[in-house]
Write a protein that holds these residues in place. Structure first.
Motif, PDB file in Angstrom:
ATOM      1  N   MET A   1       7.871   3.709 -11.643  1.00  0.00           N
ATOM      2  CA  MET A   1       7.298   4.036 -10.357  1.00  0.00           C
ATOM      3  C   MET A   1       5.993   3.245 -10.259  1.00  0.00           C
ATOM      4  SD  MET A   1       6.520   7.683  -8.622  1.00  0.00           S
ATOM      5  CE  MET A   1       6.123   8.480 -10.141  1.00  0.00           C
ATOM      6  N   ALA A   2       5.750   2.590  -9.090  1.00  0.00           N
ATOM      7  CA  ALA A   2       4.491   1.890  -8.850  1.00  0.00           C
ATOM      8  C   ALA A   2       3.793   2.578  -7.702  1.00  0.00           C
ATOM      9  CB  ALA A   2       4.750   0.424  -8.519  1.00  0.00           C
ATOM     10  N   LEU A   3       2.561   3.048  -7.969  1.00  0.00           N
ATOM     11  CA  LEU A   3       1.821   3.806  -6.966  1.00  0.00           C
ATOM     12  C   LEU A   3       0.547   3.043  -6.598  1.00  0.00           C
ATOM     13  CD1 LEU A   3       2.090   7.105  -8.954  1.00  0.00           C
ATOM     14  CD2 LEU A   3       3.115   6.796  -6.695  1.00  0.00           C
TER      15      LEU A   3
ATOM     16  N   GLY B   1       0.823  -1.215   0.000  1.00  0.00           N
ATOM     17  CA  GLY B   1       0.000   0.000   0.000  1.00  0.00           C
ATOM     18  C   GLY B   1       0.853   1.260   0.000  1.00  0.00           C
ATOM     19  N   SER B   2       2.084   1.167  -0.561  1.00  0.00           N
ATOM     20  CA  SER B   2       2.910   2.377  -0.647  1.00  0.00           C
ATOM     21  C   SER B   2       3.683   2.402  -1.965  1.00  0.00           C
ATOM     22  CB  SER B   2       3.887   2.434   0.535  1.00  0.00           C
ATOM     23  OG  SER B   2       4.678   1.269   0.523  1.00  0.00           O
ATOM     24  N   ALA B   3       4.133   3.586  -2.358  1.00  0.00           N
ATOM     25  CA  ALA B   3       4.790   3.767  -3.648  1.00  0.00           C
ATOM     26  C   ALA B   3       6.184   3.159  -3.641  1.00  0.00           C
ATOM     27  CB  ALA B   3       4.875   5.253  -3.972  1.00  0.00           C
ATOM     28  N   ILE B   4       6.601   2.668  -4.785  1.00  0.00           N
ATOM     29  CA  ILE B   4       7.952   2.124  -4.937  1.00  0.00           C
ATOM     30  C   ILE B   4       8.538   2.734  -6.193  1.00  0.00           C
ATOM     31  CG2 ILE B   4       9.314   0.036  -5.378  1.00  0.00           C
ATOM     32  CD1 ILE B   4       7.092  -1.535  -3.999  1.00  0.00           C
ATOM     33  N   ILE B   5       9.788   3.142  -6.089  1.00  0.00           N
ATOM     34  CA  ILE B   5      10.451   3.728  -7.245  1.00  0.00           C
ATOM     35  C   ILE B   5      11.699   2.903  -7.567  1.00  0.00           C
ATOM     36  CG2 ILE B   5      11.640   5.765  -8.174  1.00  0.00           C
ATOM     37  CD1 ILE B   5      10.029   7.358  -6.038  1.00  0.00           C
ATOM     38  N   ALA B   6      11.861   2.631  -8.855  1.00  0.00           N
ATOM     39  CA  ALA B   6      13.113   2.010  -9.290  1.00  0.00           C
ATOM     40  C   ALA B   6      13.768   2.990 -10.245  1.00  0.00           C
ATOM     41  CB  ALA B   6      12.819   0.694 -10.008  1.00  0.00           C
TER      42      ALA B   6
END
Lengths: 133, 721
Positions: free
Chosen positions: B130-132, B103-108
């Motif tokens: 980015m996965a939001l 339930g939180s954003a992940i950035i690569a």
């Protein structure tokens, strides 16, 4: 001819009455007829006061009775009145072919015999049998 | 690295784009369009080369594994992945799976270094991703992926701006979903309302339509109109004409021309058979085929080639015994596959229940009307029969003088001088014709007036009555034989009338065997259920098959004009009155067989107080009645002697009981002898049937009385007491 034998015939069917009268007249009887119980009783009573008495009476069952009304037992009632006045008078009751109870009742009230209507041929023999006793 | 100025511009652009997305998405209520527009706006406004929206598929979960499915993607790559139902596991190793799981954003920043990034062959150029998460309230409903061809392109500002947009998107998706759900709910509610209205309409209509055909036709129209089905039909159950174990569901109403055609051709399906209708009727439960092609019970019907879904509903009502009674079935058919919802089934079954009650009512009304018509017919027949009898009685009386008159004429004729012998002979012939006709009229009257008399049923022995009738019919002893079952129960009948019945049938038998080589009449007396059956069979030619029904009609005869044809119709009349039966058939060897069923006497048998210590003489054959009388009198303590011809020391008896019908002696002669010996006054003559001439003759011969034969100890006590 036996001339002196006097019969009373009571029936409300005019043709039946006349037919039986003819048969009996031809057999040599003296026949007086009445078309209802009142007229029949009047003829019978007229003989009680010194008239020539009847030797035998033939009564129908179902006809206008002593009260003037049609009555299936009018003949039985007339029978009783006549037997009371003259116990020796032989009486023949005319019945339908299967009225066993009425026929027995008539005999119980003093009728000498019964006769089934329509068997007229035997009527003369029956009358002769009774008169000759 | 971008400069501060360009960073500020970029942030402004991002916020602008986020606002635009927010503005756009909130007004789109169609989820699919909303997602497509979202990915386009994100790519166009932010300059990313790819964006995609994944939503968790709540229906696709198994063994604790849940999946997030790509619902919209930018460009050809996105379309291809949506088409192949690209999905990732929630909490799986992908960035989308991790973002939805946590339930939180992940950035690569360089996806090549990011372990949770799943190398995607459709998107080979991705360098930053980015996965939001898409979150509504506490619930994650999916995730948004945003990808760039540049390495390390996402800043914290981007995340903030994009997450704000993702939040708006999540709310918009949720709204769209709710809207869609609401619309579905509304549509369902509307449909349910309409169906309930239709069911209620059936209830209303059916209560007021009492004509069955009209009711069924209206019913199929209501079903088709209210539900939008293309065909409905109603079948009613009817028994098979020949096999009592088989039943048919017969189509009585069908929608449209195809329905009318099938009703016209007598379309029917066997109950319990292989059709859906037959099976539903057999099981008395609803049967649904959502695609009839797959349903083995579906009967391929050439009239209804477009049917893809079919439902068969039984029509059942409760019966008086607390069970259920199957009246028929309803078929409902649709051109769509899987056309029936739970609501349809529930409301159609409710409607079928309404219909079943209405059909039962209409059927009951029809039965009532039929019963009423039957009653009117019976009353009419009775009135006609009474009028006919009265007419015949009248005519008979009027005909009486004819016989006497003709007789006198014949006598006169004999006395005429025979001057014209031919003319005299002709007159004699004419007079005899008149006499015969008059005699026939008088006998018609006697035949009909007897059975018309009111009956007086009492306990009796059928065997004794039939034997007396045989003697009265003057059947030679060697021609007739009897088989009588032991311990027969008493029957309930007017024995005089019953004797007439046997007389007519036996007279028939005697006449039937007249021309036959073998002249034999057999009488069988046996108990059959609540009846005693008397079968009278002869060796005559039998009754022509086509006449078997006609023989009961008044004036029907095969025996020429001299026969009035009254016997059997009189017999039928007598048996109707005592609730018995009479049937005619031809035996296996050809002769006629009449079976008379007389009901068993089931009334009380009161205690009898018979006299005792008397010496009683029975003048009778060794038959059922003499055995009964002997036993009853002996039980009471009397001494009983039986004689078949009355030759006994009459003076020694206290009471003499004589049967009016003796097989081997003439009862009049016997009675004459009895009277001659002075025993007439203690002699009672008993007869199973009484006729005036016979009874009065016996009384005049000196019997104390002639009475109906008693068949119970109480009746015996009554006459001897």
């Amino acid at each position: 001819m036996t001339g002196e034998i006097k019969l009373l015939l009571v029936d409300d069917e005019e043709l039946v009455l006349r037919s039986m009268e003819k048969t009996l007249l031809r057999a040599g009887f003296d026949v007086e007829t009445a078309g209802n119980a009142i007229a029949g009783l009047a003829l019978f009573e007229s003989t009680l006061d010194g008239g020539e008495p009847f030797d035998l009476a033939i009564l129908d069952l179902n006809m206008p009775g002593l009260d003037g009304r049609n009555d299936a037992d009018a003949g039985l009632k007339l029978l009783s009145v006549m037997v009371k006045a003259d116990a020796d008078l032989p009486i023949i009751i005319l019945t339908a072919f299967d009225e066993v109870a009425r026929a027995k009742e008539a005999v119980a009230r003093g009728a000498r015999a019964y006769f089934v209507k329509g068997r007229e041929a035997g009527l003369v023999d029956l009358v002769n049998d009774i008169i000759e006793g | 690295m971008p400069s501060n100025v360009s960073l500020a511009e970029r942030r402004a652009a991002l916020l602008h784009a986020a606002a635009k997305v927010g503005h756009n998405v909130t007004s789109i209520l169609d989820t699919g369009r909303l997602l497509e527009q979202t990915v386009d706006i994100i790519c166009d406004e932010f300059g990313f080369y790819y964006a995609g929206v994944f939503l968790i598929d709540e229906a696709d979960s198994e063994a604790g594994r849940r999946w997030v499915v790509l619902r919209a993607g930018r460009g050809d790559a996105g379309a291809a992945m949506v088409a192949e139902r690209y999905k990732l596991e929630v909490n799986g190793r992908s960035m989308i799976g991790a973002a939805t799981g946590m339930g939180s954003a992940i950035i690569a920043l360089d996806v090549g270094e990011e372990p949770v990034h799943f190398k995607n062959p459709h998107l080979p150029d991705t360098r930053s991703e980015m996965a939001l998460p898409l979150i509504v309230g506490e619930k994650t409903i999916g995730a948004l992926t945003v990808q760039s061809t540049e390495e390390a392109v996402f800043s914290d500002d981007d995340i903030t701006a994009l997450q704000a947009m993702a939040d708006q998107l999540a709310i918009a998706i949720n709204n769209a979903r709710l809207y869609s759900q609401n619309r579905q709910l509304l549509a369902r509610a509307r449909r349910r309302t309409r169906l309930l209205e239709a069911a209620a309409e059936v209830g209303r209509e059916t209560a007021s339509i009492l004509d069955l055909d009209e009711l069924l036709a209206r019913m199929v129209d209501i079903i088709c109109d209210a539900y939008g089905f293309y065909y409905a039909g109603v079948f009613l159950v009817e028994p098979d004409a020949e096999d009592p174990d088989r039943q048919w569901a017969v189509l009585r109403a069908g929608r449209g021309e195809m329905g009318a055609a099938m009703v016209a051709e007598g379309h029917k399906l066997e109950v319990g058979g292989h059709s859906m209708i037959g099976a539903a009727a057999g099981m008395q439960g609803a049967l649904i085929a959502l695609d009839v092609g797959d349903e083995p019970e579906h009967f391929k019907n050439p009239h209804l080639p477009d049917t893809r879904s079919e439902m068969a509903l039984p029509l059942v009502v409760g019966d008086a015994d607390g069970g259920v009674c199957l009246l028929g079935t309803v078929t409902v058919q649709s051109t769509e596959e899987g056309a029936f919802s739970d609501d349809d089934i529930t409301s159609l079954q409710a409607m079928a229940n309404h219909l079943a009650v209405a059909i039962r009512n209409a059927q009951l009304l029809k039965e009532l009307e039929a019963a009423h018509a039957e009653l009117v017919r019976t009353k009419t027949y009775e009135a006609l029969a009474t009028a006919t009898l009265e007419a015949i009685h009248w005519i008979g009386n009027k005909a009486l003088p004819i016989t006497a008159g003709v007789e006198r004429l014949l006598e006169d004729l004999d006395r005429l001088p025979p001057t014209e012998p031919e003319r005299l002979e002709s007159m004699r012939e004419d007079l005899e014709m008149i006499a015969d006709s008059a005699a026939l009229i008088v006998s018609v009257q006697e035949h009909l007036i007897g059975p018309a008399r009111e009956e007086q049923p009492r306990p009796g022995l059928a065997e004794d009555v039939v034997k007396d009738a045989a003697v009265a019919t003057v059947i030679p002893v060697e021609m007739i034989s009897y088989t009588v079952a032991p311990d027969l129960p008493l029957v309930r009948a007017d024995t005089t009338q019953l004797g007439r019945v046997f007389g007519y049938v036996l007279q028939n038998a005697v006449e039937a065997v007249e021309g036959a080589d073998e002249k034999r009449i057999t009488v069988e007396v046996t108990p059959v259920d609540d009846f005693v059956a008397i079968r009278i069979a002869d060796t005559g030619p039998g009754i022509p098959e086509e006449d078997l029904d006609k023989i009961w009609a008044v004036f029907y005869t095969t025996k020429g004009a001299q026969h009035a044809g009254l016997g059997l119709s009189a017999a039928l009349q007598v048996l109707k009155q005592i609730e018995g039966q009479i049937m005619a058939a031809n035996g296996p060897e050809g002769g006629a067989v009449f079976e008379v069923l007389v009901p068993v006497y089931d009334g009380p048998l009161p205690e009898a107080t018979l006299p005792s210590k008397k010496k009683v003489l029975l003048i009778d054959d060794d038959d059922a009645w003499s055995r009964f009388a002997t036993a009853a009198l002996k039980d009471a303590g009397n001494k009983v002697t039986r004689s078949a011809d009355g030759r006994a020391k009459l003076a020694t008896f206290d009471l003499i009981l004589m049967d009016a019908v003796l097989e081997r002696a003439d009862s009049r002669a016997v009675l004459e002898q009895v009277a001659a010996e002075g025993a007439g006054a203690k002699t009672l003559v008993v007869a199973s049937g009484l006729r005036v001439e016979e009874a009065m003759a016996l009384i005049q011969l000196g019997a104390r009385d002639v009475v109906l034969k008693p068949y119970t100890a109480a009746a015996l006590a009554e006459i001897v007491g």
